[in-house]
Design an enzyme around this catalytic site. Structure first.
Site, PDB file in Angstrom:
ATOM      1  N   ASP A 149     -35.239  13.435   4.087  1.00 33.39           N
ATOM      2  CA  ASP A 149     -35.538  14.301   2.828  1.00 33.39           C
ATOM      3  C   ASP A 149     -36.688  13.151   2.242  1.00 33.39           C
ATOM      4  O   ASP A 149     -36.487  12.087   1.595  1.00 33.39           O
ATOM      5  CB  ASP A 149     -34.283  14.441   2.048  1.00 33.39           C
ATOM      6  CG  ASP A 149     -34.370  15.112   0.861  1.00 33.39           C
ATOM      7  OD1 ASP A 149     -35.373  15.793   0.651  1.00 33.39           O
ATOM      8  OD2 ASP A 149     -33.478  15.276   0.057  1.00 33.39           O
TER       9      ASP A 149
ATOM     10  N   ASP B 113     -40.267  19.445   2.588  1.00 38.31           N
ATOM     11  CA  ASP B 113     -39.750  18.191   2.360  1.00 38.31           C
ATOM     12  C   ASP B 113     -38.671  17.622   3.017  1.00 38.31           C
ATOM     13  O   ASP B 113     -38.151  16.349   2.790  1.00 38.31           O
ATOM     14  CB  ASP B 113     -39.803  17.955   0.763  1.00 38.31           C
ATOM     15  CG  ASP B 113     -38.719  18.760   0.126  1.00 38.31           C
ATOM     16  OD1 ASP B 113     -38.388  19.825   0.528  1.00 38.31           O
ATOM     17  OD2 ASP B 113     -38.619  18.403  -1.057  1.00 38.31           O
ATOM     18  N   GLU B 114     -37.922  18.439   3.635  1.00 37.27           N
ATOM     19  CA  GLU B 114     -36.734  17.982   4.445  1.00 37.27           C
ATOM     20  C   GLU B 114     -36.362  18.632   5.631  1.00 37.27           C
ATOM     21  O   GLU B 114     -36.827  19.798   5.950  1.00 37.27           O
ATOM     22  CB  GLU B 114     -35.291  18.163   3.529  1.00 37.27           C
ATOM     23  CG  GLU B 114     -35.297  19.505   3.000  1.00 37.27           C
ATOM     24  CD  GLU B 114     -33.919  19.597   2.606  1.00 37.27           C
ATOM     25  OE1 GLU B 114     -32.912  19.041   2.721  1.00 37.27           O
ATOM     26  OE2 GLU B 114     -33.934  20.567   1.448  1.00 37.27           O
TER      27      GLU B 114
END
Length: 364
Positions: A16, A110-111
């Site tokens: 993350d 983003d993850e």
């Protein structure tokens, strides 16, 4: 020890990126470093896409109305989102992931989940997680947090445990002990409403949940109750899925008090704005990611679900279009005027990845 030994065979990493959009803005513009940065357009209809940790200290959070963020943090620096740039950085991060495994399930820019069960030389999952974080920092100047465990949901909980810029491992031998003291709301799928339902049967922690028999949970919560039974015991055999095609995007909210239909307009605008922000994030990861169907969902005070949909031949192109269509769908609700509503949802579906059609005629 976890009850299903098959769960222990996997080695899952959840990566993350820390305050990703805001961190990219601070990276590209060093004058923003150390300042409370809010990634959002200013305006009554805008929602927060991301907030730096400096802004988060004032209570600013993603998906919050931008006006509320301004009130919480008057000195915040608002920066309009640049999804082209975020997509570029995200692609570099994905390239780093591919150095260590091909089994990658992106959740957003983003993850992502990574399955590193297959041997990577002599490296452990922890070593791989540290190497990925080091590569991201040395090549991009950004930090990421990593969670490592034997299944996906525990890896995701772990990645949040030492944020920002941390790594945490939940091995099978410690899973039950780790879970016991967690609030039940930390389990996937336990939102505010379900947390209240669980509280009514005396469940506040995962340990409380573990005391309930599967039959009782199924009686109160149906099939989802059986999943809760497993989650409380650290059991989840969901695989990491490399291909994850989104078929719909939606946002909904349950109100503190039931509302009349005449009072739903502002709520629809707010919820549609949140759905649109999620849609834009997803669209930024795919070329020609297009939605042509808008759905309005209402739940009445007596728990009936009412939906209305409209499909266009050309895609929805702006949050204003989405809000306008959702408002028009509200006018198609034909229940008695005195009917009250407890929930509203707005969704985008009919997802395709084709070139947009130019005309704007309705298909229904």
């Amino acid at each position: 020890m976890v009850e299903k030994s098959t769960s222990t065979l996997r080695r899952i990493i959840h990566i993350d990126m820390d305050a990703f959009y805001a961190s990219v803005e601070q990276l590209d513009n060093p004058s923003l470093r150390g300042l409370p940065v809010v990634v959002a357009w200013k305006g009554s209809r805008s929602v927060v896409c991301a907030a730096s940790y400096e802004a988060r200290s004032f209570g600013v959070r993603s998906a919050m109305p931008a006006l509320r963020a301004e009130r919480l943090c008057p000195d915040a620096v608002f920066v309009p989102p640049n999804f082209t740039r975020y997509k570029e950085v995200s692609a570099h991060v994905r390239d780093i992931f591919h150095r260590y495994t091909e089994i990658i399930e992106p959740l957003s820019l983003d993850e992502a989940y990574l399955d590193v069960t297959s041997p990577q030389g002599e490296a452990s999952a922890t070593q791989i997680g540290e190497r990925i974080r080091a590569d991201i920092f040395s090549e991009l100047g950004l930090t990421a947090s990593a969670g490592i465990s034997y299944n996906k949901y525990l890896a995701k909980i772990a990645s949040d445990w030492r944020k920002p810029n941390g790594l945490f491992v939940i091995p099978p031998s410690r899973a039950l002990e780790f879970l016991a003291e967690l609030p039940v709301g930390r389990l996937p799928g336990v939102g505010r409403i379900n947390e209240e339902k669980l509280a009514r049967v005396g469940v506040e922690s995962v340990e409380d949940l573990r005391q309930l028999e599967a039959d009782l949970l199924q009686k109160h919560f149906g099939k989802w109750g059986l999943r809760l039974f497993d989650l409380a015991r650290g059991i989840d055999n969901s695989p990491v899925k490399p291909e994850r095609l989104t078929s719909q995007i939606s946002s909904e909210d349950t109100f503190p008090h039931d509302l009349a239909i005449k009072d739903l307009g502002p709520q629809i605008r707010r919820i549609a704005s949140t759905a649109w922000a999620a849609y834009e994030r997803e669209a930024s990861m795919s070329n020609n990611f297009l939605a042509r169907t808008v759905t309005l969902k209402l739940k009445t005070s007596d728990f009936r679900i009412v939906t209305r949909s409209r499909t266009y031949s050309s895609p929805i192109t702006s949050v204003e279009d989405l809000i306008s269509t959702a408002g028009a769908l509200l006018n198609r609700i034909d229940l008695p005027e005195e009917q009250l509503y407890r929930l509203v949802g707005v969704g985008l579906s009919g997802i395709s990845r084709d070139s947009p059609v130019q005309d704007g005629l309705f298909l229904d």
